[in-house]
Design a protein around this motif. Sequence first.
Motif, mmCIF file in Angstrom:
data_model
loop_
_atom_site.group_PDB
_atom_site.id
_atom_site.type_symbol
_atom_site.label_atom_id
_atom_site.label_comp_id
_atom_site.label_asym_id
_atom_site.label_seq_id
_atom_site.Cartn_x
_atom_site.Cartn_y
_atom_site.Cartn_z
ATOM 1 N N GLY A 157 50.740 36.219 37.117
ATOM 2 C CA GLY A 157 49.689 35.345 36.611
ATOM 3 C C GLY A 157 48.350 35.641 37.264
ATOM 4 N N ILE A 158 47.399 36.129 36.490
ATOM 5 C CA ILE A 158 46.072 36.445 37.012
ATOM 6 C C ILE A 158 45.181 35.218 36.869
ATOM 7 C CG2 ILE A 158 44.048 37.926 36.749
ATOM 8 C CD1 ILE A 158 45.925 40.078 35.638
ATOM 9 N N ILE A 163 37.790 37.935 34.683
ATOM 10 C CA ILE A 163 37.809 38.554 33.359
ATOM 11 C C ILE A 163 38.841 39.673 33.399
ATOM 12 C CG2 ILE A 163 36.493 39.825 31.635
ATOM 13 C CD1 ILE A 163 35.553 36.975 31.955
ATOM 14 N N THR A 164 39.798 39.668 32.489
ATOM 15 C CA THR A 164 40.783 40.749 32.404
ATOM 16 C C THR A 164 40.532 41.529 31.120
ATOM 17 O OG1 THR A 164 42.400 39.277 31.364
ATOM 18 C CG2 THR A 164 42.513 39.521 33.745
ATOM 19 N N LEU A 271 41.861 45.798 33.681
ATOM 20 C CA LEU A 271 40.769 45.854 34.648
ATOM 21 C C LEU A 271 40.356 44.417 34.946
ATOM 22 C CD1 LEU A 271 38.841 47.935 36.093
ATOM 23 C CD2 LEU A 271 37.189 47.350 34.309
ATOM 24 N N ILE A 272 40.346 44.056 36.213
ATOM 25 C CA ILE A 272 40.011 42.698 36.638
ATOM 26 C C ILE A 272 38.607 42.700 37.228
ATOM 27 C CG2 ILE A 272 40.640 40.782 38.143
ATOM 28 C CD1 ILE A 272 43.517 41.829 38.092
ATOM 29 N N THR A 273 37.739 41.849 36.683
ATOM 30 C CA THR A 273 36.355 41.774 37.146
ATOM 31 C C THR A 273 35.917 40.320 37.212
ATOM 32 O OG1 THR A 273 35.577 42.048 34.859
ATOM 33 C CG2 THR A 273 35.722 44.031 36.214
ATOM 34 N N LEU A 274 34.794 40.081 37.896
ATOM 35 C CA LEU A 274 34.239 38.730 37.950
ATOM 36 C C LEU A 274 33.518 38.383 36.650
ATOM 37 C CD1 LEU A 274 32.828 38.814 41.586
ATOM 38 C CD2 LEU A 274 34.648 37.302 40.771
ATOM 39 N N ASP A 275 32.902 39.374 36.043
ATOM 40 C CA ASP A 275 32.146 39.196 34.801
ATOM 41 C C ASP A 275 32.562 40.278 33.817
ATOM 42 O OD1 ASP A 275 30.301 37.021 35.619
ATOM 43 O OD2 ASP A 275 29.600 38.517 37.063
ATOM 44 N N PHE A 287 34.499 51.819 33.643
ATOM 45 C CA PHE A 287 35.390 51.339 32.585
ATOM 46 C C PHE A 287 35.412 52.315 31.410
ATOM 47 C CE2 PHE A 287 35.672 48.947 28.548
ATOM 48 C CZ PHE A 287 37.007 48.566 28.626
ATOM 49 N N ASP A 288 34.254 52.780 30.988
ATOM 50 C CA ASP A 288 34.206 53.742 29.875
ATOM 51 C C ASP A 288 34.970 55.016 30.220
ATOM 52 O OD1 ASP A 288 32.717 51.976 28.396
ATOM 53 O OD2 ASP A 288 30.779 52.917 28.837
ATOM 54 N N TRP A 289 34.843 55.452 31.468
ATOM 55 C CA TRP A 289 35.560 56.653 31.895
ATOM 56 C C TRP A 289 37.067 56.412 31.901
ATOM 57 C CZ3 TRP A 289 38.464 57.292 36.476
ATOM 58 C CH2 TRP A 289 38.905 58.608 36.708
#
Length: 312
Positions: A157-158, A163-164, A271-275, A287-289
């Motif tokens: 559970g994330i 933001i996933t 990919l887990i990010t704050l925004d 991310f694009d790469w």
Amino acid sequence: MSNIHRKRSLPPLSALPAFEAAARHQSFSRAAEELHLTHGAISRAVAQIEERLGVDLFVRRNRRVWLTAAGERLLQATGTALDGLDHAVEDIHRHDGTSPILTVSCEPSLAMRWLMPRLGAFRQANPDLNIDLRLAGGPVDLLSDGCDVAIRRADYGISEQYITTHLWAEYAGPVCDPGCWQDILGSDLSNARWLHTRTRPDAWDMWKRASAIDVAPASEQYFDHFFFALQAAVNRLGTAIGPLPLVYDDLAAGRLIAPHGMVQTGFDYVLITLDPPGRDPRIALFFDWLMAEAGDMDKGVLPDAVFGKAPI
């Protein structure tokens, strides 16, 4: 210019988080659990502040504590100060898009078997952005860990505060040395030594259910981590459950084969990010790469059968 400097009458600042947790919970024991300290450490921190201020912050009776009026006042001020610091740190972290470093937390096996072999090409294409790679798995606290992003297999559970962003679906199936499959195992999985990993002890059972193949091994061997089990398969020590992308390079190079193809496990890499990734140019670039590299797994380098599209 005046030589008079304001002298702050502050209690020991290192003790304030312990006081704030104890005051918020009205319990030294619960504060100790939250901060991963001992009950004695919390008690000593509170005593330091009380000694400095010369007042009691708690009423202690029958192993229970209650805040005094002074304690209530200090809790309000401490909570406001700590919240302000937390928000400032988060704001700095969220808006550091000009930094030449992107700190990435990645699961160890994925990092060693897929990500690290590709980071040289990323750096060559993006010489102004350095990747600081941290090897870790499971739940992540981006702010506390000092990471910008995390790559995880979404099998837990994330937190909803993050933001996933979907990267790719995981496929998995038995993998082994091609010579072993033909010459030693006689193309029969029941003749194989099945290699297990203690980090994913149910990998074989999940594959059997997903592929509707009911077969038992000739023998079994256990390893502490996925990386070791997969390397053992490369070294002809047995047959392991190999997830893509962890075995992609070995399959493409012919070091391993997937004799029964691969099926989706039901788990995705994210990919887990704050925004959202696009808000930070460094994260957007990375991310694009990542998506371009992941897309190569679907461009016909591997046989269709690897993805469960046809039997081998």
